[in-house]
Design a protein around this motif. Structure first.
Motif, PDB file in Angstrom:
ATOM      1  N   ASP A  35     -17.445  -9.570  -7.526  1.00 31.61           N
ATOM      2  CA  ASP A  35     -18.217  -8.333  -7.361  1.00 31.61           C
ATOM      3  C   ASP A  35     -19.520  -8.511  -6.580  1.00 31.61           C
ATOM      4  OD1 ASP A  35     -19.706  -9.666  -9.155  1.00 31.61           O
ATOM      5  OD2 ASP A  35     -19.625  -8.165 -10.729  1.00 31.61           O
TER       6      ASP A  35
ATOM      7  N   ARG B 299       1.040 -18.156  -4.101  1.00 36.44           N
ATOM      8  CA  ARG B 299      -0.274 -18.219  -4.751  1.00 36.44           C
ATOM      9  C   ARG B 299      -0.238 -19.129  -5.970  1.00 36.44           C
ATOM     10  NH1 ARG B 299      -2.350 -12.252  -2.969  1.00 36.44           N
ATOM     11  NH2 ARG B 299      -2.616 -12.988  -0.850  1.00 36.44           N
TER      12      ARG B 299
ATOM     13  N   MET C 253      -3.618 -18.398   1.730  1.00 33.64           N
ATOM     14  CA  MET C 253      -4.753 -17.748   1.071  1.00 33.64           C
ATOM     15  C   MET C 253      -4.345 -17.347  -0.340  1.00 33.64           C
ATOM     16  SD  MET C 253      -7.322 -17.828   3.134  1.00 33.64           S
ATOM     17  CE  MET C 253      -8.464 -16.760   2.248  1.00 33.64           C
TER      18      MET C 253
ATOM     19  N   MET D 119      -5.302 -15.346  -2.809  1.00 34.76           N
ATOM     20  CA  MET D 119      -6.122 -14.221  -3.237  1.00 34.76           C
ATOM     21  C   MET D 119      -5.389 -13.486  -4.359  1.00 34.76           C
ATOM     22  SD  MET D 119      -8.575 -14.792  -1.239  1.00 34.76           S
ATOM     23  CE  MET D 119      -9.580 -13.333  -1.428  1.00 34.76           C
TER      24      MET D 119
ATOM     25  N   PRO E   2      -3.475  -7.456 -13.540  1.00 30.78           N
ATOM     26  CA  PRO E   2      -2.546  -8.582 -13.597  1.00 30.78           C
ATOM     27  C   PRO E   2      -3.205  -9.831 -14.188  1.00 30.78           C
ATOM     28  CG  PRO E   2      -2.458  -7.511 -11.456  1.00 30.78           C
ATOM     29  CD  PRO E   2      -3.626  -6.929 -12.175  1.00 30.78           C
TER      30      PRO E   2
ATOM     31  N   ASP F 218       2.925 -15.409   0.972  1.00 31.67           N
ATOM     32  CA  ASP F 218       2.303 -16.715   0.785  1.00 31.67           C
ATOM     33  C   ASP F 218       2.368 -17.052  -0.691  1.00 31.67           C
ATOM     34  OD1 ASP F 218      -1.210 -15.845   0.773  1.00 31.67           O
ATOM     35  OD2 ASP F 218       0.525 -14.546   0.616  1.00 31.67           O
TER      36      ASP F 218
ATOM     37  N   ASP G 200      -1.801  -1.985  -4.253  1.00 28.46           N
ATOM     38  CA  ASP G 200      -2.418  -2.874  -3.261  1.00 28.46           C
ATOM     39  C   ASP G 200      -2.556  -4.300  -3.782  1.00 28.46           C
ATOM     40  OD1 ASP G 200      -2.923  -0.298  -2.513  1.00 28.46           O
ATOM     41  OD2 ASP G 200      -5.104  -0.510  -2.403  1.00 28.46           O
ATOM     42  N   TYR G 201      -2.724  -4.417  -5.087  1.00 26.26           N
ATOM     43  CA  TYR G 201      -3.109  -5.695  -5.690  1.00 26.26           C
ATOM     44  C   TYR G 201      -1.942  -6.685  -5.732  1.00 26.26           C
ATOM     45  CZ  TYR G 201      -0.742  -3.281  -9.474  1.00 26.26           C
ATOM     46  OH  TYR G 201       0.184  -2.598 -10.204  1.00 26.26           O
ATOM     47  N   CYS G 202      -2.321  -7.958  -5.854  1.00 27.27           N
ATOM     48  CA  CYS G 202      -1.360  -9.043  -6.085  1.00 27.27           C
ATOM     49  C   CYS G 202      -1.164  -9.159  -7.595  1.00 27.27           C
ATOM     50  CB  CYS G 202      -1.947 -10.328  -5.516  1.00 27.27           C
ATOM     51  SG  CYS G 202      -1.416 -11.857  -6.304  1.00 27.27           S
TER      52      CYS G 202
ATOM     53  N   PHE H 112      -6.827  -8.988  -8.202  1.00 25.00           N
ATOM     54  CA  PHE H 112      -7.639  -8.026  -7.455  1.00 25.00           C
ATOM     55  C   PHE H 112      -8.419  -8.664  -6.308  1.00 25.00           C
ATOM     56  CE2 PHE H 112      -7.646  -5.544 -11.626  1.00 25.00           C
ATOM     57  CZ  PHE H 112      -6.625  -4.709 -11.205  1.00 25.00           C
TER      58      PHE H 112
ATOM     59  N   GLU I 203     -10.238  -6.032   7.347  1.00 29.32           N
ATOM     60  CA  GLU I 203     -10.212  -4.710   7.972  1.00 29.32           C
ATOM     61  C   GLU I 203     -11.591  -4.149   8.269  1.00 29.32           C
ATOM     62  OE1 GLU I 203      -7.645  -2.325   5.571  1.00 29.32           O
ATOM     63  OE2 GLU I 203      -5.952  -3.655   5.929  1.00 29.32           O
TER      64      GLU I 203
ATOM     65  N   ARG J  49      -3.657 -19.166  10.026  1.00 26.77           N
ATOM     66  CA  ARG J  49      -2.986 -20.240   9.300  1.00 26.77           C
ATOM     67  C   ARG J  49      -2.972 -21.451  10.208  1.00 26.77           C
ATOM     68  NH1 ARG J  49       2.257 -22.018   7.190  1.00 26.77           N
ATOM     69  NH2 ARG J  49       3.251 -20.995   8.941  1.00 26.77           N
TER      70      ARG J  49
ATOM     71  N   ARG K 154       0.806  -1.219   0.000  1.00 27.08           N
ATOM     72  CA  ARG K 154       0.000   0.000   0.000  1.00 27.08           C
ATOM     73  C   ARG K 154       0.834   1.261   0.000  1.00 27.08           C
ATOM     74  NH1 ARG K 154      -5.070  -0.987   4.057  1.00 27.08           N
ATOM     75  NH2 ARG K 154      -5.389  -3.153   3.495  1.00 27.08           N
TER      76      ARG K 154
ATOM     77  N   TRP L 237      -8.786  -7.934   1.930  1.00 29.90           N
ATOM     78  CA  TRP L 237      -8.555  -6.813   2.847  1.00 29.90           C
ATOM     79  C   TRP L 237      -9.848  -6.295   3.451  1.00 29.90           C
ATOM     80  CZ3 TRP L 237      -4.002  -3.490   0.518  1.00 29.90           C
ATOM     81  CH2 TRP L 237      -2.838  -4.256   0.611  1.00 29.90           C
TER      82      TRP L 237
ATOM     83  N   GLU M 112     -18.686  -3.963 -14.973  1.00 29.18           N
ATOM     84  CA  GLU M 112     -19.439  -4.368 -13.787  1.00 29.18           C
ATOM     85  C   GLU M 112     -20.170  -5.685 -14.002  1.00 29.18           C
ATOM     86  OE1 GLU M 112     -21.857  -1.425 -11.958  1.00 29.18           O
ATOM     87  OE2 GLU M 112     -20.215   0.028 -11.906  1.00 29.18           O
TER      88      GLU M 112
ATOM     89  N   GLU N 230      -7.244  -9.929  -3.770  1.00 30.51           N
ATOM     90  CA  GLU N 230      -6.587  -9.491  -2.541  1.00 30.51           C
ATOM     91  C   GLU N 230      -7.170  -8.191  -2.011  1.00 30.51           C
ATOM     92  OE1 GLU N 230      -2.576  -9.887  -1.879  1.00 30.51           O
ATOM     93  OE2 GLU N 230      -2.541  -8.403  -0.304  1.00 30.51           O
ATOM     94  N   ASN N 231      -7.092  -7.128  -2.826  1.00 24.84           N
ATOM     95  CA  ASN N 231      -7.520  -5.828  -2.318  1.00 24.84           C
ATOM     96  C   ASN N 231      -9.042  -5.698  -2.265  1.00 24.84           C
ATOM     97  OD1 ASN N 231      -6.589  -5.976  -5.094  1.00 24.84           O
ATOM     98  ND2 ASN N 231      -7.316  -3.888  -5.341  1.00 24.84           N
ATOM     99  N   GLU N 232      -9.747  -6.385  -3.166  1.00 16.07           N
ATOM    100  CA  GLU N 232     -11.196  -6.206  -3.222  1.00 16.07           C
ATOM    101  C   GLU N 232     -11.952  -7.072  -2.207  1.00 16.07           C
ATOM    102  OE1 GLU N 232     -12.823  -3.967  -5.048  1.00 16.07           O
ATOM    103  OE2 GLU N 232     -10.946  -3.192  -5.863  1.00 16.07           O
TER     104      GLU N 232
ATOM    105  N   ARG O 268      -8.180   2.775 -10.127  1.00 16.47           N
ATOM    106  CA  ARG O 268      -7.305   3.714  -9.431  1.00 16.47           C
ATOM    107  C   ARG O 268      -5.827   3.411  -9.620  1.00 16.47           C
ATOM    108  NH1 ARG O 268      -6.348   1.524  -3.932  1.00 16.47           N
ATOM    109  NH2 ARG O 268      -7.464  -0.457  -3.871  1.00 16.47           N
TER     110      ARG O 268
END
Lengths: 354, 354
Positions: B53, A214, B213, B215, A325, A212, A180-182, B218, B229, B237, A175, B225, A303, B220-222, A295
């Motif tokens: 989504d 993936r 995990m 993830m 990605p 980790d 933020d993304y993987c 996207f 959070e 784990r 971040r 997190w 969507e 991961e962040n979508e 972003r």
């Protein structure tokens, strides 16, 4: 008469596959590429082999390039960029400008954006890994280049290394730098490269420091387990906080987060698993076309979960890492789907306008 | 005159998208589905919402179903299976048999296999999680069904749970049972469901016991997190070795592998993240069509990294989870690409034969 051609932006794997798909359906494609030849980043960065099946990149790319270049329905424009764009689906007009500054106008019914990604520049991340400081700190891309030349050595000495490590998630899942993304593919590529190092330098000890791994789908059994069991690669869950020079080697400092204890390991080569960012081409083309970006700067995903290649503008589709990605399979499947939708829309609108 | 139709096997998301793509290109599709309506496993298993989504599954599937059923170029054959197949690309002849035993013959130029996956049956794995023993041990599928009904309760009491956990990798990444591969989507689905549990039962504590995990991209962040959070889901784990009854609750025993210590936690509901296996339909269709399968029973992937939808038989293509664990995006992209290739091949062969 409405335009019937499909404009494809980007001549990498996704762009070549999209153009080939359009032509395969009997429509014309105009393939625009900024570089002086087709192949995209895997070509310009001299990738050695692809994940998962380790097919030679040059073979795959040469074959695709030959198919595209010899196809009479594909008009390839190298060293050319999109500089202006107007109209609506079925009736777009694109202005292309080549490296000499010559412009031309292309009428097209639809567009496929396949402008790919850039590798993260490890210098941006506060230099904590010393990429621009130590010769023996390299990236996945630098390693691919060595594999392409059939060797793996310490850049500083030209000798085979005794101990090598990969550091995962450089420029991804971070971040502080806004990514933020993987990046999805780096775990697989590092594991593939770990096997390649062991094949070229069998005595070398290879470590992968990861947050980790993936290894989704078949990557787990096809790459990860082979790396672990057949090639004795050591996967260590750990965070690297610093790399310093010690004698003629590199000292990697951090924490083994499984054991919860500090670690300090001497390495001959450190390979940074750099992630994907939107390419300059993607940012540029998105602005000219007026399609929405997320972003991070990738072309914003649609969507509608049932449409993976739509953008915010009807008639403009996206394929590959321009949308975030993606692995090679994602890119190729998206390119085929985008070719289908671009041609279908062109024909539907042509029929409707009589 | 050569056949020009494309036979699509399977009426789930990938099959519907493939048929729609074929029709969109102006060709005829014959869509064969074993069940009594279109929608595939997401429909028959009453999925609530899709990852990433969280669009409502019924909305997405209803819209796709309506498009397919109203398309004059798509001939939908429900409660029908493929029982015989002969010929070569451009000139296949398929025998279809419906539930009444009536057979019909269909000439087709090419085929798209989209026969999907089955959910792993957690009873097979030596019953270690007690799925058939304890009412409050459920699967991701059972949980989706509750979310579809707008609730999340303990099956044994009908009351909202106080503590819930997910157990990852049930039937995946497990050599003992022959499923070496990672099922790719379960980490994302569990994280999405963890959020859904918290939304429906805000006071509930939610744990996810994972190996790691996955993830990717996207997700991961979508999702991940947000779960961590905004919704305070606890990702631990750990390896679960046993579930026993204690009073009216379930005692989950295992090891927290980050801390390296044993754990015993009381739960009201345990959700097993079951993986993907080749569907019975996939195994059956592969045999009738004569296409190669991998050692798990999925349609074998092509060796050519630039073709994600080819099978061992020219003119027969594959899309979605019939080819291995896939997420919805993979399936939809592959379906579009397969539609493009199936139509392109049909037209090329029709032109060649004059």
């Amino acid at each position: 008469m409405p335009a019937d051609a499909v404009l494809v932006g980007g001549g990498g794997p996704a762009g070549m596959e999209a153009a080939r798909g359009v032509a395969d359906l009997g429509s014309r494609a105009v393939l625009v590429e900024l570089r002086d030849r087709l192949g995209g980043t895997p070509d310009s960065a001299s990738y050695s082999s692809f994940t998962l099946d380790r097919r030679k990149a040059t073979e795959v790319l040469d074959a695709a390039r030959a198919q595209v270049q010899s196809n009479p329905l594909i008009d390839v424009r190298l060293q050319t960029r999109l500089t202006a764009f107007e109209g609506g689906a079925g009736d777009f007009r694109a202005t292309l400008t080549n490296i000499k500054g010559e412009t031309s106008s292309v009428e097209c019914a639809s567009v496929v954006v396949a402008t790919g990604f850039d590798h993260f520049d490890p210098g941006r991340e506060t230099q904590m890994y010393g990429y621009y400081e130590y010769e023996d700190v390299i990236t996945l891309v630098d390693a691919e280049r060595m594999f392409s030349a059939g060797k793996f050595v310490r850049p500083s000495t030209g000798e085979p290394p005794k101990q090598v490590c990969f550091i995962q998630c450089v420029g991804s899942r971070d971040r502080r730098i806004g990514n933020d993304y993987c990046s999805k593919v780096c775990c697989g590529i590092s594991s593939k490269q770990a096997i390649e190092v062991k094949e070229l330098v069998p005595d070398c000890k290879v470590f992968v420091f990861y947050i980790d791994m993936r290894m989704y789908g078949f990557w787990e059994n096809e790459i990860y387990w082979k790396a672990q069991e057949e090639h004795r690669v050591n996967f260590v869950r750990g965070i690297v906080t610093e790399i310093i020079r010690k004698g003629d080697r590199l000292l990697v400092k951090g924490e083994d987060t499984t054991m919860g204890r500090p670690m300090e390991v001497a390495m001959d080569v450190v390979i940074l698993a750099v992630g994907m960012e939107p390419s300059r081409g993607t940012r540029e083309v998105a602005k000219v076309l007026g399609v929405a970006q997320d972003r991070f700067g990738f072309i914003a995903p649609p969507e509608n979960a049932f449409d993976t290649v739509a953008t915010s503008v009807p008639g403009i589709f996206v394929a590959g890492a321009a949308a975030g990605p993606k692995d090679l399979d994602d890119s190729i499947s998206m390119a085929g789907a985008a070719a289908m939708k671009a041609v279908a829309m062109a024909r539907r609108l042509a029929l409707a306008s009589g």
